[in-house]
Design a protein around this motif. Structure first.
Motif, PDB file in Angstrom:
ATOM      1  N   PRO A  17      -2.598   3.720  18.988  1.00 15.24           N
ATOM      2  CA  PRO A  17      -1.812   4.841  19.508  1.00 15.24           C
ATOM      3  C   PRO A  17      -0.369   4.948  19.004  1.00 15.24           C
ATOM      4  N   THR A  18       0.180   3.869  18.440  1.00 14.52           N
ATOM      5  CA  THR A  18       1.566   3.946  17.965  1.00 14.52           C
ATOM      6  C   THR A  18       1.673   3.395  16.547  1.00 14.52           C
ATOM      7  N   PRO A  19       2.667   3.852  15.811  1.00 19.54           N
ATOM      8  CA  PRO A  19       2.871   3.298  14.464  1.00 19.54           C
ATOM      9  C   PRO A  19       3.116   1.785  14.481  1.00 19.54           C
ATOM     10  N   ASP A  20       3.821   1.289  15.486  1.00 17.93           N
ATOM     11  CA  ASP A  20       4.075  -0.152  15.570  1.00 17.93           C
ATOM     12  C   ASP A  20       2.775  -0.938  15.665  1.00 17.93           C
ATOM     13  N   LEU A  21       1.842  -0.461  16.463  1.00 14.55           N
ATOM     14  CA  LEU A  21       0.550  -1.136  16.571  1.00 14.55           C
ATOM     15  C   LEU A  21      -0.240  -1.022  15.267  1.00 14.55           C
ATOM     16  N   ARG A  22      -0.180   0.159  14.632  1.00 20.38           N
ATOM     17  CA  ARG A  22      -0.921   0.340  13.373  1.00 20.38           C
ATOM     18  C   ARG A  22      -0.415  -0.629  12.301  1.00 20.38           C
ATOM     19  N   ILE A  23       0.905  -0.788  12.206  1.00 18.26           N
ATOM     20  CA  ILE A  23       1.453  -1.709  11.199  1.00 18.26           C
ATOM     21  C   ILE A  23       1.122  -3.153  11.576  1.00 18.26           C
ATOM     22  N   THR A  24       1.074  -3.458  12.843  1.00 20.61           N
ATOM     23  CA  THR A  24       0.700  -4.816  13.267  1.00 20.61           C
ATOM     24  C   THR A  24      -0.739  -5.119  12.867  1.00 20.61           C
ATOM     25  N   TYR A  25      -1.637  -4.176  13.085  1.00 23.76           N
ATOM     26  CA  TYR A  25      -3.031  -4.382  12.676  1.00 23.76           C
ATOM     27  C   TYR A  25      -3.148  -4.481  11.153  1.00 23.76           C
ATOM     28  N   PHE A  26      -2.383  -3.657  10.455  1.00 21.39           N
ATOM     29  CA  PHE A  26      -2.391  -3.713   8.991  1.00 21.39           C
ATOM     30  C   PHE A  26      -1.924  -5.077   8.495  1.00 21.39           C
ATOM     31  N   ARG A  27      -0.831  -5.554   9.047  1.00 25.23           N
ATOM     32  CA  ARG A  27      -0.312  -6.846   8.601  1.00 25.23           C
ATOM     33  C   ARG A  27      -1.225  -7.994   9.014  1.00 25.23           C
ATOM     34  N   GLY A  28      -2.028  -7.790  10.033  1.00 26.71           N
ATOM     35  CA  GLY A  28      -3.052  -8.770  10.393  1.00 26.71           C
ATOM     36  C   GLY A  28      -4.228  -8.759   9.433  1.00 26.71           C
ATOM     37  N   LEU A  29      -4.518  -7.587   8.889  1.00 32.14           N
ATOM     38  CA  LEU A  29      -5.636  -7.477   7.945  1.00 32.14           C
ATOM     39  C   LEU A  29      -5.334  -8.180   6.626  1.00 32.14           C
ATOM     40  N   GLY A  54       1.591   7.617   9.872  1.00 33.27           N
ATOM     41  CA  GLY A  54       2.948   7.409  10.352  1.00 33.27           C
ATOM     42  C   GLY A  54       3.619   6.140   9.870  1.00 33.27           C
ATOM     43  N   VAL A  55       2.986   5.425   8.930  1.00 27.60           N
ATOM     44  CA  VAL A  55       3.538   4.148   8.479  1.00 27.60           C
ATOM     45  C   VAL A  55       3.527   4.092   6.948  1.00 27.60           C
ATOM     46  N   PRO A  56       4.691   4.223   6.330  1.00 25.72           N
ATOM     47  CA  PRO A  56       4.738   4.036   4.879  1.00 25.72           C
ATOM     48  C   PRO A  56       4.702   2.542   4.537  1.00 25.72           C
ATOM     49  N   LEU A  57       4.032   2.206   3.450  1.00 29.15           N
ATOM     50  CA  LEU A  57       4.014   0.808   3.009  1.00 29.15           C
ATOM     51  C   LEU A  57       5.376   0.439   2.445  1.00 29.15           C
ATOM     52  N   GLN A  59       7.716  -2.304   0.178  1.00 24.05           N
ATOM     53  CA  GLN A  59       7.481  -3.077  -1.036  1.00 24.05           C
ATOM     54  C   GLN A  59       6.958  -4.470  -0.713  1.00 24.05           C
ATOM     55  N   ARG A  60       7.478  -5.070   0.322  1.00 25.46           N
ATOM     56  CA  ARG A  60       7.007  -6.400   0.716  1.00 25.46           C
ATOM     57  C   ARG A  60       5.527  -6.366   1.105  1.00 25.46           C
ATOM     58  N   ASP A  61       5.096  -5.274   1.756  1.00 26.85           N
ATOM     59  CA  ASP A  61       3.675  -5.125   2.092  1.00 26.85           C
ATOM     60  C   ASP A  61       2.829  -5.076   0.828  1.00 26.85           C
ATOM     61  N   ARG A  62       3.321  -4.389  -0.177  1.00 27.27           N
ATOM     62  CA  ARG A  62       2.588  -4.305  -1.449  1.00 27.27           C
ATOM     63  C   ARG A  62       2.422  -5.697  -2.055  1.00 27.27           C
ATOM     64  N   TRP A  63       3.512  -6.476  -2.053  1.00 26.95           N
ATOM     65  CA  TRP A  63       3.433  -7.838  -2.595  1.00 26.95           C
ATOM     66  C   TRP A  63       2.510  -8.713  -1.760  1.00 26.95           C
ATOM     67  N   ASN A  64       2.538  -8.541  -0.439  1.00 28.68           N
ATOM     68  CA  ASN A  64       1.647  -9.328   0.409  1.00 28.68           C
ATOM     69  C   ASN A  64       0.182  -9.006   0.139  1.00 28.68           C
ATOM     70  N   ILE A  65      -0.117  -7.739  -0.121  1.00 34.50           N
ATOM     71  CA  ILE A  65      -1.484  -7.354  -0.479  1.00 34.50           C
ATOM     72  C   ILE A  65      -1.888  -8.048  -1.776  1.00 34.50           C
ATOM     73  N   ILE A  66      -1.026  -8.010  -2.763  1.00 38.95           N
ATOM     74  CA  ILE A  66      -1.339  -8.644  -4.051  1.00 38.95           C
ATOM     75  C   ILE A  66      -1.580 -10.134  -3.861  1.00 38.95           C
ATOM     76  N   GLY A  67      -0.695 -10.800  -3.139  1.00 43.02           N
ATOM     77  CA  GLY A  67      -0.876 -12.233  -2.901  1.00 43.02           C
ATOM     78  C   GLY A  67      -2.191 -12.536  -2.212  1.00 43.02           C
ATOM     79  N   ALA A  68      -2.535 -11.740  -1.208  1.00 37.04           N
ATOM     80  CA  ALA A  68      -3.795 -11.955  -0.485  1.00 37.04           C
ATOM     81  C   ALA A  68      -5.002 -11.716  -1.390  1.00 37.04           C
ATOM     82  N   LEU A  69      -4.949 -10.677  -2.216  1.00 37.78           N
ATOM     83  CA  LEU A  69      -6.069 -10.400  -3.120  1.00 37.78           C
ATOM     84  C   LEU A  69      -6.234 -11.520  -4.146  1.00 37.78           C
ATOM     85  N   ILE A  70      -5.125 -12.009  -4.664  1.00 35.80           N
ATOM     86  CA  ILE A  70      -5.191 -13.099  -5.639  1.00 35.80           C
ATOM     87  C   ILE A  70      -5.765 -14.351  -4.990  1.00 35.80           C
TER      88      ILE A  70
END
Length: 170
Positions: A17-29, A54-57, A59-70
């Motif tokens: 229901p909120t952008p804060d929760l959406r980003i929390t779930y994203f960062r958990g994924l 409602g949540v733009p990525l 730059q740090r999120d982009r790097w975290n995705i890359i690290g996780a994929l690697i």
């Protein structure tokens, strides 16, 4: 069970229901995405095929995705790392390129990083500290177990030469 957990996170990224929760779930994924589907969702977010309402990525999120994929061994990880390294040439970009590279599951890569950690090779202490979780990624224990005893043997020297928080993270 991992896929069910990933699917919960993916659903909540879109529907919480909120952008804060959406980003929390994203960062958990990011660290939890081990299935092909979970990694594909991260890649879709990374390239913009999908968005978080409602949540733009950041730059740090982009790097975290890359690290996780690697670290997860996704075949696109090294290519994304190379492309993002060319795109983000900031000081933070160089740091997170180094951090992400620590997750490459190749013996020669692990040896290079570990030697650099011990040699005081000019790599900043916070870069080393940030790279340790990907260097020691849970799925790469067979590669990193050989570094446990040398890491323990290095502790007295590291205690003398490094900041106290570095030794705790080491």
């Amino acid at each position: 069970m991992a896929e069910r957990f990933e699917n919960l996170l993916i659903r909540e990224i879109a529907q919480a229901p909120t952008p804060d929760l959406r980003i929390t779930y994203f960062r958990g994924l990011i660290p939890a995405a081990t299935s092909t589907h979970g990694r594909d969702v991260l890649k879709d977010l990374f390239v913009g095929r999908a968005t978080i309402p409602g949540v733009p990525l950041k730059q740090r999120d982009r790097w975290n995705i890359i690290g996780a994929l690697i670290a997860a061994g996704d075949p696109s990880g090294p290519e994304l790392l190379a492309a993002e390294s060319g795109r983000d040439t900031s000081d933070d970009g160089r740091k997170y390129a180094y951090v992400s590279g620590a997750g490459l599951a190749q013996p020669e890569n692990k040896e290079k990083y570990f030697a650099g950690y011990l040699a005081g090779s000019g790599v900043k202490e916070d870069w080393v500290t940030a790279s340790l979780p990907l260097f020691n990624h849970w799925s790469q224990a067979a590669l990193t177990a050989a570094f446990l005893q040398p890491a323990l043997d290095a502790l007295p020297k590291l205690k003398r030469e490094r900041k106290i928080f570095f030794v705790v993270n080491w």
